[in-house]
Design an enzyme around this catalytic site. Sequence first.
Site, PDB file in Angstrom:
ATOM      1  N   LYS A  24      29.521  37.830  48.076  1.00  0.00           N
ATOM      2  CA  LYS A  24      28.219  37.986  47.555  1.00  0.00           C
ATOM      3  C   LYS A  24      27.627  36.406  46.930  1.00  0.00           C
ATOM      4  O   LYS A  24      26.677  36.370  47.199  1.00  0.00           O
ATOM      5  CB  LYS A  24      27.487  39.431  46.930  1.00  0.00           C
ATOM      6  CG  LYS A  24      26.447  39.930  45.936  1.00  0.00           C
ATOM      7  CD  LYS A  24      25.982  40.789  45.641  1.00  0.00           C
ATOM      8  CE  LYS A  24      27.013  41.111  44.515  1.00  0.00           C
ATOM      9  NZ  LYS A  24      26.541  40.985  43.317  1.00  0.00           N
ATOM     10  N   GLN A 171      26.253  33.076  35.794  1.00  0.00           N
ATOM     11  CA  GLN A 171      24.814  32.756  36.405  1.00  0.00           C
ATOM     12  C   GLN A 171      24.467  32.460  35.410  1.00  0.00           C
ATOM     13  O   GLN A 171      22.978  31.675  35.868  1.00  0.00           O
ATOM     14  CB  GLN A 171      24.269  34.506  36.219  1.00  0.00           C
ATOM     15  CG  GLN A 171      25.424  35.068  37.219  1.00  0.00           C
ATOM     16  CD  GLN A 171      24.323  36.899  36.401  1.00  0.00           C
ATOM     17  OE1 GLN A 171      23.898  37.341  36.587  1.00  0.00           O
ATOM     18  NE2 GLN A 171      24.811  37.565  38.184  1.00  0.00           N
ATOM     19  N   ASP A 316      33.409  42.130  37.514  1.00  0.00           N
ATOM     20  CA  ASP A 316      33.133  43.473  37.981  1.00  0.00           C
ATOM     21  C   ASP A 316      34.112  44.248  39.082  1.00  0.00           C
ATOM     22  O   ASP A 316      33.240  45.155  39.029  1.00  0.00           O
ATOM     23  CB  ASP A 316      32.334  42.693  39.910  1.00  0.00           C
ATOM     24  CG  ASP A 316      30.840  41.575  39.047  1.00  0.00           C
ATOM     25  OD1 ASP A 316      30.646  42.075  37.869  1.00  0.00           O
ATOM     26  OD2 ASP A 316      30.744  40.647  39.527  1.00  0.00           O
TER      27      ASP A 316
HETATM   28  O1  SPQ Z   1      24.114  39.946  41.377  1.00  0.00           O
HETATM   29  P1  SPQ Z   1      24.038  41.058  39.644  1.00  0.00           P
HETATM   30  O2  SPQ Z   1      23.782  41.999  40.060  1.00  0.00           O
HETATM   31  O3  SPQ Z   1      24.428  39.785  38.133  1.00  0.00           O
HETATM   32  O4  SPQ Z   1      26.172  41.062  40.086  1.00  0.00           O
HETATM   33  C1  SPQ Z   1      27.207  41.252  39.528  1.00  0.00           C
HETATM   34  C2  SPQ Z   1      28.306  42.543  40.520  1.00  0.00           C
HETATM   35  O5  SPQ Z   1      28.584  43.418  39.984  1.00  0.00           O
HETATM   36  O6  SPQ Z   1      27.890  42.328  41.695  1.00  0.00           O
HETATM   37  C3  SPQ Z   1      26.921  41.991  38.011  1.00  0.00           C
HETATM   38  F1  SPQ Z   1      26.674  43.263  37.771  1.00  0.00           F
HETATM   39  O7  SPQ Z   1      28.028  40.075  39.478  1.00  0.00           O
HETATM   40  C4  SPQ Z   1      28.186  39.241  38.423  1.00  0.00           C
HETATM   41  C5  SPQ Z   1      28.569  38.698  38.199  1.00  0.00           C
HETATM   42  O8  SPQ Z   1      29.082  40.251  37.047  1.00  0.00           O
HETATM   43  C6  SPQ Z   1      28.235  38.295  40.310  1.00  0.00           C
HETATM   44  C7  SPQ Z   1      27.647  36.523  38.868  1.00  0.00           C
HETATM   45  C8  SPQ Z   1      27.328  35.254  40.215  1.00  0.00           C
HETATM   46  O9  SPQ Z   1      27.246  35.217  40.862  1.00  0.00           O
HETATM   47  O10 SPQ Z   1      27.018  34.499  39.157  1.00  0.00           O
HETATM   48  C9  SPQ Z   1      28.239  36.148  38.342  1.00  0.00           C
HETATM   49  C10 SPQ Z   1      28.884  37.584  37.232  1.00  0.00           C
HETATM   50  O11 SPQ Z   1      27.647  37.875  36.104  1.00  0.00           O
HETATM   51  P2  SPQ Z   1      27.677  36.777  34.607  1.00  0.00           P
HETATM   52  O12 SPQ Z   1      26.181  37.654  34.247  1.00  0.00           O
HETATM   53  O13 SPQ Z   1      28.877  36.865  34.351  1.00  0.00           O
HETATM   54  O14 SPQ Z   1      27.067  35.128  35.120  1.00  0.00           O
END
Ligand code: SPQ
Length: 429
Positions: A24, A171, A316
């Site tokens: 993803k 993110q 995750d």
């Molecule tokens: O996109 P989303 O909703 O934040 O998705 C999640 C998931 O479980 O699929 C978190 F809820 O994954 C994030 C992950 O936790 C995807 C991600 C990325 O693609 O950069 C990074 C992680 O989040 P963060 O806030 O730690 O950067």
Amino acid sequence: MENKLKLTKPEQGLNGELHVPGDKSISHRAVMFGAVAEGRTTIHNFLMGEDCLSTISCFRKLGADIKLQEDAVIVEGSGWDSLSEPAEILDTGNSGTTTRLMMGVLAGRPFHSVLIGDESIAKRPMKRVTDPLKLFGTAIDGRDGGNFTPLSIRGGSLKAIKYSLPVASAQVKSAILLAGLQAEGVTEITEPQRTRDHTEKMILEFGGEIERQEDTIKLRGGQILSGTDVYVPGDISSAAFFMTAAAIVKGSRVTLKNVGLNETRTGIVEVMRRMGARMEVMEKPASGERIGDIIVETSDLNGIEIGGDLIPTLIDEIPVIALLATQAKGTTIIKDAEELKVKETNRIDAVVQELKKLGANITATDDGMIIEGTNTLQGSDVHSWGDHRIGMTLAVASLITDSPVYLEDADAIKISYPQFFEDLNILVK
Ligand code: SPQ
């Protein structure tokens, strides 16, 4: 029992091979970089989950030329300046990645746009992104001083920043890198802990330059990126559900083919090894992201402590690791994971409350959870809380409960794994 999916324990173990869908995180980024690069990008094994489709829909509203073919997604990129002011609001659906990375893209675009998502997105903190973007010189606002959607962004000329991330978040880092690519000067980011580095790898794949020295990343603005072929590996976060299922269901042996093995994502492999899982990882040669096959067999597991720098590499997977721990002898402690509270749901509360309904001995803590194994789980009515990872965790739990599980809002699973139940059926036959 309306609107609830009845899930029952299979008669025998899970056996066979599976290609889990594309990663993803990488699928989102491939569309984004394809749209701002010069020339054609062909994305193979793109994840057609709802979150990644939200990214495509937002970029189309910005004028990007994106075609969905049966076996690939084609993005005809014409550089950053080809993006134009959207006539409509950009709806990021349930996707935190779309929302936060789009903010970085829009920060440097000389037009106005509005970002909105679903009820879950409306509760997720965005100040962690709006704060550094404002330092670049972007005009950005939203509810609660720019902390929540809807967000309004008027991008413009950006000046590079030096920024120390207050939370370990790929993110936030990626939003800053996307703004940094459009800024004048060299942007520097320091991470408190290493997080997934797909954005950095993709900048290199698209012909750009980026450096990392210990915890600090340096990126020069104004680079021109070139379209390329992206091969998206299988998502280890999706594979984690079948890795867990194979370990806890008697008589199982499952091979997960071509899974992404980027070391910023493989915390689940380390945890399962430390718990004593019978597993083998066979890496294959690859030019971009690391890939390989993961084989897992039914295992005798032991409880362990999970925390520190390992957390961002398996953040995750924690819901399904909690389930795994219910089947491990002794105590498993998951700590330093307060970030779970700001995901699609509060994943500490969701996992603890739903697994308790199935009879698990699990307690929430401020920064994680404590699980006492081993438990025989029983069937019950449970709820996904609209969170795909909670839904899949409960579906895997149903493979070992002594009576059926009735899962409400199983549809949430389509966010990241539209064919989850079809794939499960391949292994239980
Ligand atoms: O996109 P989303 O909703 O934040 O998705 C999640 C998931 O479980 O699929 C978190 F809820 O994954 C994030 C992950 O936790 C995807 C991600 C990325 O693609 O950069 C990074 C992680 O989040 P963060 O806030 O730690 O950067």
